[in-house]
Every structure is written in structure tokens, then in C-alpha cells.
Design a protein around this motif. Sequence first.
Motif, PDB file in Angstrom:
ATOM      1  N   ASP A 147       1.835   6.945  -6.698  1.00 28.44           N
ATOM      2  CA  ASP A 147       0.904   8.023  -7.031  1.00 28.44           C
ATOM      3  C   ASP A 147       1.526   9.395  -6.783  1.00 28.44           C
ATOM      4  O   ASP A 147       1.310  10.350  -7.530  1.00 28.44           O
ATOM      5  N   ASP A 148       2.310   9.509  -5.701  1.00 26.76           N
ATOM      6  CA  ASP A 148       2.935  10.786  -5.381  1.00 26.76           C
ATOM      7  C   ASP A 148       3.946  11.205  -6.441  1.00 26.76           C
ATOM      8  O   ASP A 148       4.197  12.407  -6.643  1.00 26.76           O
ATOM      9  N   SER A 149       4.540  10.222  -7.127  1.00 22.55           N
ATOM     10  CA  SER A 149       5.580  10.529  -8.102  1.00 22.55           C
ATOM     11  C   SER A 149       5.034  10.806  -9.498  1.00 22.55           C
ATOM     12  O   SER A 149       5.781  11.157 -10.396  1.00 22.55           O
ATOM     13  N   THR A 150       3.699  10.630  -9.673  1.00 22.56           N
ATOM     14  CA  THR A 150       3.107  10.843 -10.999  1.00 22.56           C
ATOM     15  C   THR A 150       2.333  12.127 -11.046  1.00 22.56           C
ATOM     16  O   THR A 150       2.069  12.746 -10.037  1.00 22.56           O
ATOM     17  N   LEU A 175       0.831  -1.200   0.000  1.00 23.03           N
ATOM     18  CA  LEU A 175       0.000   0.000   0.000  1.00 23.03           C
ATOM     19  C   LEU A 175       0.868   1.253   0.000  1.00 23.03           C
ATOM     20  O   LEU A 175       0.591   2.224  -0.731  1.00 23.03           O
ATOM     21  N   GLU A 176       1.920   1.240   0.796  1.00 23.71           N
ATOM     22  CA  GLU A 176       2.835   2.373   0.828  1.00 23.71           C
ATOM     23  C   GLU A 176       3.518   2.550  -0.531  1.00 23.71           C
ATOM     24  O   GLU A 176       3.727   3.680  -0.998  1.00 23.71           O
ATOM     25  N   ARG A 177       3.859   1.466  -1.161  1.00 22.48           N
ATOM     26  CA  ARG A 177       4.479   1.515  -2.496  1.00 22.48           C
ATOM     27  C   ARG A 177       3.533   2.173  -3.493  1.00 22.48           C
ATOM     28  O   ARG A 177       3.953   2.979  -4.336  1.00 22.48           O
ATOM     29  N   TRP A 178       2.243   1.840  -3.408  1.00 23.84           N
ATOM     30  CA  TRP A 178       1.248   2.449  -4.291  1.00 23.84           C
ATOM     31  C   TRP A 178       1.136   3.942  -4.026  1.00 23.84           C
ATOM     32  O   TRP A 178       1.089   4.746  -4.956  1.00 23.84           O
ATOM     33  N   ARG A 179       1.106   4.303  -2.760  1.00 22.60           N
ATOM     34  CA  ARG A 179       0.992   5.726  -2.423  1.00 22.60           C
ATOM     35  C   ARG A 179       2.212   6.511  -2.934  1.00 22.60           C
ATOM     36  O   ARG A 179       2.072   7.626  -3.441  1.00 22.60           O
TER      37      ARG A 179
END
Length: 205
Positions: free
Chosen positions: A202-205, A195-199
Motif C-alpha cells: 500500500d505504501d508503494s502505490t 500483513l507487513e507485506r500488505w502495508r
Amino acid sequence: MAPDAQVVVLVFAKAPIPGKVKTRLMPSLDAKQACDVHVALLERTLAVACRAFSPARVQLWAGLEPTHPTLEALAACHGIARHAQSSGDLGRRMHAALCAQQGPALLIGSDCPVLTPILLARCARALVDHDLVLLPAEDGGYALIGGVRPHCGVFEAIEWGGRDVTAQTLERARALGLHVACPETVWDIDTPRDLERWRNLDDST
């Protein structure tokens, strides 16, 4: 007509019932928060599928409670068909959904945040000259399976949820003489670290 011109996408998803979905995210999240993650991932997956193909070629296959209002609303929003999953283990349910199709199909889960319309299109094109296509996941499972026609053998005697699902599936496919494409390895959301990896993604896009 080439298989990629008529392929359909089947999205497998459980009804968003707190305590029944994304339970491996708990206790980092409570049951409702984990359920909200499930819904967000499903919304994303359906949007990606409908960008890759027309809504007429996308189907939502629902488990647990197929008539759940959230699933009905999402299907209506995207203009896609909704079906109830059959009974049995995951392999039996996936095979039944694929057997319900008249031609080639891709079956995906709802929790892989790196699926894109381009990747789905690549998988569809792979069926032009392959019998089976897989997107192996980093945890040993897979996020997508598809074929020109369903082969029951690739779903039999699989330890679903284990780390050898892809390896076992490929072994079954080889025994059946199937030509398999694996265009890419992906990852999905199972644990708080995922979940942290997904967040962060998203923050990097």
C-alpha cells in the motif's frame, strides 16, 4: 452466451468476531486489531469484486454469524446479495455455494490483497475454454476457484489449511478429466509477515 458474460463472484467471509478471525496475526495484534484487519480486507475484496462485475453478479457468503451487523452493512453498501454458508468443512461449504448458482461462478476468499478487477476478469474469461480456474497461493492454498459447473470431486479429501491444497485439488481435477487454468500465483494475509507485506504494498502505490 459465453461463460465470462454471465459469471458471478461469491465472496466467502467469516463474520468479524474478535478472537474468531485472523487469529494467526495474534499475538502481534490483539483480537480487536486482528478483527479490524479482517474487516479492511473484506471491504477491499468486495470493492474489487464490484468493480470487476456489476453488484448484481456479486454475492457475500457469510460464516460464523451470517446476520452480523457489519456484514449486513457491507452488503447493503455495495448493493449485493448476502447468504449464509452451509455447514460442514470448507470444501462442503464452497461446493454448496457453487451448486446454488445457475451458471459459471468464481469463489474467492476475503484476504487476498493482490486481487484486482483485471485479474478477476481474466479468471472469468478462462472459463470460456476451461472447466476450472484456480489462483494458487504462495502458501500452497488458493485464493480463487471457479468453474462452469461445480464438481464435487475437487473438494473431497483435501487437507484444508495445509500446504498441499492446490496440489491436491489439481490432482482431483486431473482424475476427473477437467481442463484447469491457473492464470497467476498470488498471496494472502495469514501471518504478521504477510500483513507487513500488505502495508508495504500500500505504501508503494
